[in-house]
Every structure is written in C-alpha cells, then in structure tokens.
Design a protein around this motif. Structure first.
Motif, PDB file in Angstrom:
ATOM      1  N   SER A  15     -60.191  36.426 -43.660  1.00 38.01           N
ATOM      2  CA  SER A  15     -61.434  35.714 -43.398  1.00 38.01           C
ATOM      3  C   SER A  15     -61.778  35.940 -41.933  1.00 38.01           C
ATOM      4  CB  SER A  15     -61.253  34.220 -43.675  1.00 38.01           C
ATOM      5  OG  SER A  15     -60.868  34.023 -45.022  1.00 38.01           O
ATOM      6  N   SER A  65     -64.570  35.289 -38.679  1.00 39.89           N
ATOM      7  CA  SER A  65     -65.676  34.585 -38.035  1.00 39.89           C
ATOM      8  C   SER A  65     -66.229  35.487 -36.938  1.00 39.89           C
ATOM      9  CB  SER A  65     -65.171  33.266 -37.440  1.00 39.89           C
ATOM     10  OG  SER A  65     -66.197  32.622 -36.732  1.00 39.89           O
ATOM     11  N   GLN A 105     -67.421  28.451 -43.366  1.00 42.71           N
ATOM     12  CA  GLN A 105     -66.728  28.604 -42.095  1.00 42.71           C
ATOM     13  C   GLN A 105     -66.590  30.072 -41.685  1.00 42.71           C
ATOM     14  OE1 GLN A 105     -62.816  26.859 -42.070  1.00 42.71           O
ATOM     15  NE2 GLN A 105     -62.281  27.716 -40.096  1.00 42.71           N
ATOM     16  N   TRP A 106     -66.441  30.970 -42.651  1.00 43.07           N
ATOM     17  CA  TRP A 106     -66.198  32.384 -42.371  1.00 43.07           C
ATOM     18  C   TRP A 106     -67.446  33.196 -42.667  1.00 43.07           C
ATOM     19  CZ3 TRP A 106     -61.941  32.652 -39.706  1.00 43.07           C
ATOM     20  CH2 TRP A 106     -60.947  31.694 -39.916  1.00 43.07           C
ATOM     21  N   ASP A 107     -67.660  34.253 -41.891  1.00 44.51           N
ATOM     22  CA  ASP A 107     -68.825  35.117 -42.059  1.00 44.51           C
ATOM     23  C   ASP A 107     -68.549  36.298 -42.977  1.00 44.51           C
ATOM     24  OD1 ASP A 107     -70.562  33.738 -40.127  1.00 44.51           O
ATOM     25  OD2 ASP A 107     -69.056  34.401 -38.672  1.00 44.51           O
ATOM     26  N   THR A 155     -59.913  35.042 -36.980  1.00 47.81           N
ATOM     27  CA  THR A 155     -59.542  35.557 -38.296  1.00 47.81           C
ATOM     28  C   THR A 155     -58.442  34.690 -38.886  1.00 47.81           C
ATOM     29  OG1 THR A 155     -57.794  37.043 -37.505  1.00 47.81           O
ATOM     30  CG2 THR A 155     -60.035  37.949 -37.604  1.00 47.81           C
ATOM     31  N   GLU A 156     -58.342  34.741 -40.191  1.00 44.71           N
ATOM     32  CA  GLU A 156     -57.239  34.105 -40.915  1.00 44.71           C
ATOM     33  C   GLU A 156     -56.909  35.009 -42.089  1.00 44.71           C
ATOM     34  OE1 GLU A 156     -56.789  30.283 -43.743  1.00 44.71           O
ATOM     35  OE2 GLU A 156     -57.405  29.835 -41.684  1.00 44.71           O
TER      36      GLU A 156
END
Length: 155
Positions: free
Chosen positions: A68, A70, A98-100, A129-130
């Motif tokens: 994920s 951002s 939350q994530w792009d 990132t995750e």
C-alpha cells in the motif's frame, strides 16, 4: 537507473516487442539512445530477458506481497510511471482511502523482496508504504474455483 530507464522498462513491460523507433519517439530521445540504454540495462543485469506475460493466476512466484502506497501531493502520475518500471511490481492499482496506490509484488526470495522495497521507497513522491506478504489463499475467485472444479471432475 534514472527516470528515462524506468520509463523505458515500463514501456517494455507493457510490450517487449515494441520497436526501438517507437520507444525512442515515446521517450523523446534518439533511437541510438534507446538501443544503448537497453544494452546497458541488459549488460548490468537489470534486464535479464524478455518473456510472455500471463494472467496473474498462472504466474509462478515464490513470494507475493501487496504494498500500500501513500503519495505526496499531486505526484501520482510520476510515481505510478516509476513503479511500472520496477521489475518486482507485477500490477499496480489506484485506490481510495488511506492509500493512493496498491502494488502487487512478485519476487523469488525475501532478499529480492527487500531489494524491491528499498528501491520503491526511494522513489521521489512516495510518502509512506505498508507491505503485507501473502501467506495462504483461502478462497480463489469464482472463475478460478469453477476451473479447479472442472479439472477435478475430469480426472
């Protein structure tokens, strides 16, 4: 590897059979520049070959992960283009919340995953990132289930 190399890889990932003249036109550089960059990417081991793309469910990979991502400000287009040039990114999706972006990563080893994560995190415009590694799939898509059932019934 600079931005032109990443753009070149993204174009080749989309269609590795694209001619040098077409690549040069799309990148806004000379054919000689494209040919030299391809040769350098091959010689350095960045490009190790050209292959056929398969549907994701038919691709073999030892490790599959989701990242994920951002993005800072309005850098989505540039970041997406850079990510499409990353060999470890097998698919890229825009999302909401939350994530792009959501990137599917496919690699052969944990060491290779670590290298991909390091390269991705260095891309300018990525805020955060995750990453989650796929451990087990409990339910495939209905299409995959039907194909599996048809195969089992045939045997």
């Amino acid at each position: 590897m600079d931005q032109t190399d990443q753009q070149l890889i993204a174009l080749l990932r989309n269609n590795a059979r694209t001619g040098v003249a077409t690549l040069a036109k799309r990148l806004g550089v000379s054919r000689g520049t494209v040919a030299n960059r391809i040769r350098k990417l091959e010689d350095s081991g960045q490009i190790v070959g050209y292959t056929v793309r398969l549907r994701p469910e038919t691709e073999a990979a030892d490790i599959v992960a989701w990242m994920s991502i951002s993005i800072e400000g309005n850098d989505a287009r540039r970041v997406s283009f850079s990510l499409l040039g990353e060999p470890g990114v097998s698919s890229l999706h825009s999302t909401n919340g939350q994530w792009d972006l959501l990137a599917e990563l496919r690699v052969a080893s944990l060491a290779e995953l670590a290298q991909v994560l390091e390269r991705v995190r260095l891309i300018k415009g990525i805020r955060n990132t995750e990453t989650s590694i796929h451990l087990e799939t409990y339910r495939a898509s209905l299409k995959q289930q039907h194909q599996q059932e048809s195969t089992s019934a045939s045997v």
